[in-house]
Enzyme design. Sequence first.
Site, PDB file in Angstrom:
ATOM      1  N   LYS A   1      54.005   0.119  47.929  1.00 37.46           N
ATOM      2  CA  LYS A   1      53.561   1.168  47.006  1.00 37.46           C
ATOM      3  C   LYS A   1      52.334   1.888  47.562  1.00 37.46           C
ATOM      4  O   LYS A   1      52.255   3.108  47.563  1.00 37.46           O
ATOM      5  CB  LYS A   1      53.257   0.586  45.629  1.00 37.46           C
ATOM      6  CG  LYS A   1      52.875   1.646  44.605  1.00 37.46           C
ATOM      7  CD  LYS A   1      52.343   1.050  43.309  1.00 37.46           C
ATOM      8  CE  LYS A   1      53.407   0.377  42.517  1.00 37.46           C
ATOM      9  NZ  LYS A   1      52.937  -0.013  41.167  1.00 37.46           N
TER      10      LYS A   1
ATOM     11  N   GLU B   1      50.286  -7.499  55.228  1.00 35.77           N
ATOM     12  CA  GLU B   1      51.451  -8.119  55.847  1.00 35.77           C
ATOM     13  C   GLU B   1      52.498  -7.063  56.219  1.00 35.77           C
ATOM     14  O   GLU B   1      53.047  -7.071  57.334  1.00 35.77           O
ATOM     15  CB  GLU B   1      52.072  -9.154  54.900  1.00 35.77           C
ATOM     16  CG  GLU B   1      51.168 -10.321  54.544  1.00 35.77           C
ATOM     17  CD  GLU B   1      50.336 -10.072  53.295  1.00 35.77           C
ATOM     18  OE1 GLU B   1      49.854 -11.043  52.702  1.00 35.77           O
ATOM     19  OE2 GLU B   1      50.167  -8.886  52.907  1.00 35.77           O
TER      20      GLU B   1
ATOM     21  N   GLY C   1      55.392  -4.247  41.071  1.00 33.84           N
ATOM     22  CA  GLY C   1      56.114  -4.727  42.245  1.00 33.84           C
ATOM     23  C   GLY C   1      57.262  -5.659  41.907  1.00 33.84           C
ATOM     24  O   GLY C   1      58.365  -5.535  42.444  1.00 33.84           O
ATOM     25  N   ARG C   2      57.030  -6.600  40.994  1.00 32.97           N
ATOM     26  CA  ARG C   2      58.082  -7.570  40.686  1.00 32.97           C
ATOM     27  C   ARG C   2      59.161  -6.995  39.777  1.00 32.97           C
ATOM     28  O   ARG C   2      60.137  -7.671  39.476  1.00 32.97           O
ATOM     29  CB  ARG C   2      57.472  -8.830  40.081  1.00 32.97           C
ATOM     30  CG  ARG C   2      56.559  -8.604  38.896  1.00 32.97           C
ATOM     31  CD  ARG C   2      55.701  -9.851  38.628  1.00 32.97           C
ATOM     32  NE  ARG C   2      54.725  -9.642  37.590  1.00 32.97           N
ATOM     33  CZ  ARG C   2      53.527  -9.101  37.762  1.00 32.97           C
ATOM     34  NH1 ARG C   2      53.168  -8.673  38.969  1.00 32.97           N
ATOM     35  NH2 ARG C   2      52.673  -8.978  36.759  1.00 32.97           N
TER      36      ARG C   2
ATOM     37  N   GLU D   1      53.642 -14.886  38.404  1.00 32.06           N
ATOM     38  CA  GLU D   1      52.696 -13.796  38.653  1.00 32.06           C
ATOM     39  C   GLU D   1      52.450 -13.008  37.372  1.00 32.06           C
ATOM     40  O   GLU D   1      51.370 -12.454  37.182  1.00 32.06           O
ATOM     41  CB  GLU D   1      53.217 -12.872  39.757  1.00 32.06           C
ATOM     42  CG  GLU D   1      52.154 -11.912  40.283  1.00 32.06           C
ATOM     43  CD  GLU D   1      52.573 -11.191  41.549  1.00 32.06           C
ATOM     44  OE1 GLU D   1      52.306 -11.719  42.648  1.00 32.06           O
ATOM     45  OE2 GLU D   1      53.175 -10.109  41.440  1.00 32.06           O
TER      46      GLU D   1
ATOM     47  N   HIS E   1      71.600 -33.962  45.290  1.00 32.06           N
ATOM     48  CA  HIS E   1      71.399 -34.947  46.346  1.00 32.06           C
ATOM     49  C   HIS E   1      69.950 -34.943  46.840  1.00 32.06           C
ATOM     50  O   HIS E   1      69.663 -35.443  47.931  1.00 32.06           O
ATOM     51  CB  HIS E   1      72.362 -34.667  47.496  1.00 32.06           C
ATOM     52  CG  HIS E   1      73.798 -34.791  47.098  1.00 32.06           C
ATOM     53  ND1 HIS E   1      74.495 -35.972  47.169  1.00 32.06           N
ATOM     54  CD2 HIS E   1      74.657 -33.885  46.563  1.00 32.06           C
ATOM     55  CE1 HIS E   1      75.730 -35.792  46.725  1.00 32.06           C
ATOM     56  NE2 HIS E   1      75.857 -34.534  46.358  1.00 32.06           N
TER      57      HIS E   1
ATOM     58  N   LYS F   1      43.229 -12.134  49.121  1.00 33.34           N
ATOM     59  CA  LYS F   1      43.279 -10.988  50.032  1.00 33.34           C
ATOM     60  C   LYS F   1      41.868 -10.562  50.432  1.00 33.34           C
ATOM     61  O   LYS F   1      41.587 -10.271  51.608  1.00 33.34           O
ATOM     62  CB  LYS F   1      43.992  -9.819  49.371  1.00 33.34           C
ATOM     63  CG  LYS F   1      45.492  -9.990  49.183  1.00 33.34           C
ATOM     64  CD  LYS F   1      46.075  -8.730  48.550  1.00 33.34           C
ATOM     65  CE  LYS F   1      47.560  -8.820  48.351  1.00 33.34           C
ATOM     66  NZ  LYS F   1      48.111  -7.595  47.735  1.00 33.34           N
TER      67      LYS F   1
END
Length: 549
Positions: A205, A211, A268-269, A354, A385, A513
């Site tokens: 955005k 990153e 964002g999510r 979040e 398992h 950050k």
Amino acid sequence: MSTLVSTPWQALLDHCATLKGVHLRDLFAGDPDRFARFSVRVGDVLVDCSKQRVDGKALRLLIALAEHADLRGWRARLFAGEKINASEGRAVLHPALRYLKLDAFPSPQLDVMPEVRAVRAHMREFSEKVRAGLWRGFSGEAIRDVVNIGIGGSDLGPKMVVRALAAFQRPGLRMHFVSNLDSAHLAPLLDSLDPRSTLFIVASKTFSTQETMLNAETAREWLCAAAGKDAERALERHFVAVTADEQRAAAFGIPARNVFRMWDWVGGRYSLWSAVGLPIALSIGMNGFERLLAGAAAMDSHFRDAPLERNLPVLMALIGIWNTNFLGASTSAVLPYHEALRFLPSFLQQLEMESNGKTVGRDGKPLAHPANPIVWGEIGSNGQHAFFQLLHQGGWLVPSDFIASAQSDFPLPGHQAPLMANFLAQSAALAFGKTEAEARAELTAAGVPEAQVATLLPHKVFAGNQPSTTIILPRLDAFHLGMLLALYEHKVFVQGVVWGINSFDQWGVELGKQLAGRLLPALTGETDLAGLDQSTGSLIAWCREHSDF
């Protein structure tokens, strides 16, 4: 907080005390219509909450709690486009991204649909060119590999959906996702790609996420080195951006016509419904992407219009609150019995933790009670398992969501029925367990000597009473996946309203950050270690000595 310290909250505490000793076996035995009473169908999606440790009175009290928190009012504000993300002064309008009618939304006075439709049209034009082989690279090659570079919602959402809908993917167009700063994520991928036929989508955005931008810059260098004198054209043909900052994208070398717009009212999510979903459109086509939107829109309509007592997101949210705040669960498992949903647990981790992983409410005061549990999960058949032993006999309360599709994406004879048998058996075993009397009878019937029965018996008893919700889709296609994802989005919103949380900011993400920005010069030797805490300073000194920065 005031929304929690209330008469409905106290009434729920009192009622929970009366239910604490009641087993799911007893709840079913006392209500022959329990499945019908505690299951909901939305279209052809079935959600069964009958294995949750609630009764009719608990649900009525939970609805009263939602009413006390003004859920109806907050829901109206969400769909009206009010700035309910108060700490950032933003509206929360991701429902607009999947609004497919031709009128204004959220209102004629605040109509965002012209811009949304323009971006959708841009996505359609571009994705159809790429899928048809008409979008050519700098040397005239058609695109065969698409690399999405993003992180958080710009990675988890589209990656999860592309994987989930792999059965509908265009053959010959391979989708890749890069998010990690660790060069081990990007470097081996670049080694496997042909720069002449690779398209990069940079999704950020702000177009400043560390990153994402570091990975994008590395990819740009790799491409330009291969293109040589055609580097400028290569950027134009091999890079597109999804961002709200066209200027930063232009400075990177991406022309305006290759930029797909985002808006500050898209979190964002919640962004996979926007141009962040471009990898989805490239993978399954824009018609498929719009089917995904249509499924989410159908759940939006259900959430808006259904009465609270039969409203699926509301019921799942309130049952989650019951499990967390009244039964005392601190964790919640997501268990898809569908290989294509492998990334769903990680997607829901971000969506839920979040959004509601907070101890401070909208009013700035500490919450009176814990909010979101720790969300985790795995493909259910693999989990059987691994960690299911703990679920059955570990003594921890772990509410679970079991999710499956009645039909297989890739039918192979003899596979689907055993898969579904395990899916149904595990939730039943967790709910009802095995009593000492049942275990004794089973061992005796098997001819085990009495002395050995006494030894084995403690190991053969299963307490049960583990609550779970069962979600069955008729098939895992774009429409039903859209319904499923929107269901969880609205569940998170409802829980935030009841807990008194702003579910749409994430200030907790920022501290690390900021600290990383201060530590980077110390790691590379540009600044000294003065002012750092003893542990961090010592660790940086060790890294300087042993690393190859």
